[in-house]
Design a protein around this motif. Structure first.
Motif, PDB file in Angstrom:
ATOM      1  N   ARG A  85       0.813  -1.222   0.000  1.00 22.81           N
ATOM      2  CA  ARG A  85       0.000   0.000   0.000  1.00 22.81           C
ATOM      3  C   ARG A  85       0.848   1.274   0.000  1.00 22.81           C
ATOM      4  O   ARG A  85       0.283   2.368  -0.101  1.00 22.81           O
ATOM      5  CB  ARG A  85      -0.907  -0.004   1.225  1.00 22.81           C
ATOM      6  CG  ARG A  85      -1.844  -1.201   1.321  1.00 22.81           C
ATOM      7  CD  ARG A  85      -2.859  -1.208   0.189  1.00 22.81           C
ATOM      8  NE  ARG A  85      -3.705  -2.385   0.253  1.00 22.81           N
ATOM      9  CZ  ARG A  85      -4.863  -2.434   0.919  1.00 22.81           C
ATOM     10  NH1 ARG A  85      -5.277  -1.365   1.590  1.00 22.81           N
ATOM     11  NH2 ARG A  85      -5.579  -3.542   0.935  1.00 22.81           N
ATOM     12  N   ALA A  86       2.158   1.110   0.140  1.00 25.64           N
ATOM     13  CA  ALA A  86       3.063   2.267   0.170  1.00 25.64           C
ATOM     14  C   ALA A  86       2.640   3.255   1.261  1.00 25.64           C
ATOM     15  O   ALA A  86       2.549   4.464   1.036  1.00 25.64           O
ATOM     16  CB  ALA A  86       3.105   2.948  -1.191  1.00 25.64           C
ATOM     17  N   VAL A  87       2.377   2.698   2.471  1.00 25.56           N
ATOM     18  CA  VAL A  87       2.004   3.548   3.606  1.00 25.56           C
ATOM     19  C   VAL A  87       2.911   3.204   4.787  1.00 25.56           C
ATOM     20  O   VAL A  87       3.345   2.056   4.930  1.00 25.56           O
ATOM     21  CB  VAL A  87       0.523   3.346   4.007  1.00 25.56           C
ATOM     22  CG1 VAL A  87      -0.398   3.745   2.864  1.00 25.56           C
ATOM     23  CG2 VAL A  87       0.255   1.908   4.423  1.00 25.56           C
ATOM     24  N   PRO A  88       3.208   4.177   5.639  1.00 27.11           N
ATOM     25  CA  PRO A  88       4.010   3.877   6.828  1.00 27.11           C
ATOM     26  C   PRO A  88       3.203   3.061   7.826  1.00 27.11           C
ATOM     27  O   PRO A  88       2.005   3.299   8.024  1.00 27.11           O
ATOM     28  CB  PRO A  88       4.355   5.267   7.378  1.00 27.11           C
ATOM     29  CG  PRO A  88       3.307   6.173   6.832  1.00 27.11           C
ATOM     30  CD  PRO A  88       2.910   5.613   5.506  1.00 27.11           C
ATOM     31  N   VAL A  89       3.861   2.083   8.437  1.00 20.24           N
ATOM     32  CA  VAL A  89       3.233   1.231   9.452  1.00 20.24           C
ATOM     33  C   VAL A  89       4.184   1.133  10.647  1.00 20.24           C
ATOM     34  O   VAL A  89       5.389   0.907  10.463  1.00 20.24           O
ATOM     35  CB  VAL A  89       2.937  -0.186   8.910  1.00 20.24           C
ATOM     36  CG1 VAL A  89       2.311  -1.055  10.007  1.00 20.24           C
ATOM     37  CG2 VAL A  89       2.010  -0.119   7.703  1.00 20.24           C
ATOM     38  N   THR A  90       3.650   1.305  11.839  1.00 18.40           N
ATOM     39  CA  THR A  90       4.469   1.169  13.045  1.00 18.40           C
ATOM     40  C   THR A  90       3.798   0.195  14.009  1.00 18.40           C
ATOM     41  O   THR A  90       2.571   0.007  13.980  1.00 18.40           O
ATOM     42  CB  THR A  90       4.664   2.523  13.770  1.00 18.40           C
ATOM     43  OG1 THR A  90       3.393   2.976  14.297  1.00 18.40           O
ATOM     44  CG2 THR A  90       5.222   3.574  12.826  1.00 18.40           C
ATOM     45  N   ALA A  91       4.604  -0.431  14.858  1.00 21.66           N
ATOM     46  CA  ALA A  91       4.092  -1.319  15.915  1.00 21.66           C
ATOM     47  C   ALA A  91       4.913  -1.016  17.170  1.00 21.66           C
ATOM     48  O   ALA A  91       6.054  -1.473  17.298  1.00 21.66           O
ATOM     49  CB  ALA A  91       4.234  -2.781  15.516  1.00 21.66           C
ATOM     50  N   THR A  92       4.367  -0.257  18.083  1.00 16.29           N
ATOM     51  CA  THR A  92       5.122   0.231  19.234  1.00 16.29           C
ATOM     52  C   THR A  92       4.452  -0.165  20.553  1.00 16.29           C
ATOM     53  O   THR A  92       3.419  -0.813  20.572  1.00 16.29           O
ATOM     54  CB  THR A  92       5.249   1.767  19.176  1.00 16.29           C
ATOM     55  OG1 THR A  92       3.929   2.350  19.179  1.00 16.29           O
ATOM     56  CG2 THR A  92       5.975   2.191  17.906  1.00 16.29           C
ATOM     57  N   ARG A  93       5.120   0.218  21.671  1.00 19.12           N
ATOM     58  CA  ARG A  93       4.639  -0.007  23.041  1.00 19.12           C
ATOM     59  C   ARG A  93       4.600  -1.496  23.402  1.00 19.12           C
ATOM     60  O   ARG A  93       3.672  -1.978  24.028  1.00 19.12           O
ATOM     61  CB  ARG A  93       3.270   0.654  23.269  1.00 19.12           C
ATOM     62  CG  ARG A  93       3.252   2.152  23.053  1.00 19.12           C
ATOM     63  CD  ARG A  93       1.958   2.757  23.531  1.00 19.12           C
ATOM     64  NE  ARG A  93       1.858   2.650  24.987  1.00 19.12           N
ATOM     65  CZ  ARG A  93       0.729   2.896  25.683  1.00 19.12           C
ATOM     66  NH1 ARG A  93      -0.370   3.248  25.037  1.00 19.12           N
ATOM     67  NH2 ARG A  93       0.719   2.776  26.996  1.00 19.12           N
ATOM     68  N   TRP A  94       5.640  -2.224  23.025  1.00 18.07           N
ATOM     69  CA  TRP A  94       5.786  -3.625  23.412  1.00 18.07           C
ATOM     70  C   TRP A  94       6.253  -3.683  24.862  1.00 18.07           C
ATOM     71  O   TRP A  94       7.021  -2.847  25.324  1.00 18.07           O
ATOM     72  CB  TRP A  94       6.820  -4.319  22.535  1.00 18.07           C
ATOM     73  CG  TRP A  94       6.466  -4.365  21.088  1.00 18.07           C
ATOM     74  CD1 TRP A  94       6.634  -3.368  20.167  1.00 18.07           C
ATOM     75  CD2 TRP A  94       5.879  -5.464  20.376  1.00 18.07           C
ATOM     76  NE1 TRP A  94       6.194  -3.771  18.932  1.00 18.07           N
ATOM     77  CE2 TRP A  94       5.731  -5.050  19.020  1.00 18.07           C
ATOM     78  CE3 TRP A  94       5.492  -6.749  20.742  1.00 18.07           C
ATOM     79  CZ2 TRP A  94       5.202  -5.883  18.051  1.00 18.07           C
ATOM     80  CZ3 TRP A  94       4.969  -7.590  19.769  1.00 18.07           C
ATOM     81  CH2 TRP A  94       4.815  -7.154  18.436  1.00 18.07           C
ATOM     82  N   ASN A  95       5.806  -4.686  25.578  1.00 19.86           N
ATOM     83  CA  ASN A  95       6.289  -4.853  26.953  1.00 19.86           C
ATOM     84  C   ASN A  95       6.195  -6.317  27.366  1.00 19.86           C
ATOM     85  O   ASN A  95       5.706  -7.156  26.622  1.00 19.86           O
ATOM     86  CB  ASN A  95       5.499  -3.965  27.935  1.00 19.86           C
ATOM     87  CG  ASN A  95       3.994  -4.168  27.808  1.00 19.86           C
ATOM     88  OD1 ASN A  95       3.506  -5.289  27.776  1.00 19.86           O
ATOM     89  ND2 ASN A  95       3.243  -3.082  27.733  1.00 19.86           N
ATOM     90  N   GLY A  96       6.715  -6.610  28.556  1.00 19.60           N
ATOM     91  CA  GLY A  96       6.617  -7.955  29.110  1.00 19.60           C
ATOM     92  C   GLY A  96       7.280  -9.022  28.267  1.00 19.60           C
ATOM     93  O   GLY A  96       8.321  -8.819  27.636  1.00 19.60           O
ATOM     94  N   GLN A  97       6.651 -10.194  28.234  1.00 15.17           N
ATOM     95  CA  GLN A  97       7.204 -11.345  27.523  1.00 15.17           C
ATOM     96  C   GLN A  97       7.347 -11.109  26.015  1.00 15.17           C
ATOM     97  O   GLN A  97       8.362 -11.516  25.430  1.00 15.17           O
ATOM     98  CB  GLN A  97       6.338 -12.582  27.804  1.00 15.17           C
ATOM     99  CG  GLN A  97       6.885 -13.883  27.264  1.00 15.17           C
ATOM    100  CD  GLN A  97       6.366 -14.197  25.861  1.00 15.17           C
ATOM    101  OE1 GLN A  97       5.458 -13.538  25.356  1.00 15.17           O
ATOM    102  NE2 GLN A  97       6.937 -15.215  25.237  1.00 15.17           N
TER     103      GLN A  97
END
Length: 226
Positions: A85-97
């Motif tokens: 899709r030529a769009v920015p994608v982010t995946a943040t705020r990971w924690n724990g296991q």
């Protein structure tokens, strides 16, 4: 609207639920639950439901409390969506296991999508399964060795407790605490303290090393003063 991964077991909640909202042309997705096999399919379905013209996709991963290596496919779905899709994608705020799994895989724990893709030969994702298995095997081997040592040490430690109980009139628990304290004071393994004591009690036994004798005396003195 939410998507759920596979069918839950009876009495168990859905493994993964993805909620979210649109903010102008930006999609904010909020997964909750476990990233395991089937989660990538759930994500694909959710991404396909986004409105035409969505210019950005951000995922808040703080609600994900478990992730296995199969869950790493989840990241590849996001990468693929970003490319197609030529769009920015982010995946943040990971924690724990889940954050720990990212660390083991050598990924950026702030946003793993900034790490190399799975198709890249240098990608740490390609060896993630092997790394996790190797670490689990190492931990298991340590646990097995500790159990083996504990089983082997049990008879001599029980004998040493019996000697202390007969000699000083203490209870079994008190004898255990004396041995453990002597071990700490002398910086000697508990088994070695117990072996020194039982050897000393033998017919032609030898006295314990000076540091163990001193530690036992101090531990016994502390018991008498209580």
């Amino acid at each position: 609207m939410t998507s759920a991964a596979s069918r839950p077991l009876p009495g168990r909640q859905d493994i993964l639920v993805i909620g979210g909202r649109m903010d102008a042309d930006r999609a904010l997705l909020i997964p909750r639950g476990e990233l395991v096999r089937g989660s990538a399919r759930t994500l694909s379905e959710k991404l396909d439901q986004l409105p035409t013209g969505t210019a950005r996709v951000d995922l808040d991963m703080s609600g994900v409390y478990f992730m296995d290596t199969a869950g790493l496919e989840f990241l590849e779905v996001l990468r693929d969506h970003s490319r197609r899709r030529a769009v920015p994608v982010t995946a943040t705020r990971w924690n724990g296991q889940p954050r720990r799994i990212l660390e083991l895989a050598g990924l950026d724990t702030t946003d793993p999508l900034r790490s190399p893709a799975l198709g890249d030969p240098a990608s740490p994702l390609s060896s993630a399964v092997a790394r996790e298995r190797e670490e689990r095997l190492h931990v298991l081997q340590e646990e097995v060795e500790q159990l083996r040592q504990a089983i082997a040490s049990r008879p001599v430690i029980d004998q040493a407790r019996g000697i202390l109980m007969a000699t000083y009139g203490c209870s079994s628990d008190e004898a255990w605490h004396i041995l453990r304290e002597a071990s700490q004071l002398s910086n000697t393994k508990l088994r070695d303290v117990a072996e020194s004591l039982t050897s000393c009690a033998a017919a032609e036994g030898t006295p314990p090393p000076e540091e163990i004798r001193t530690a036992l005396s101090r531990a016994l003195s502390r018991r008498s003063s209580r």
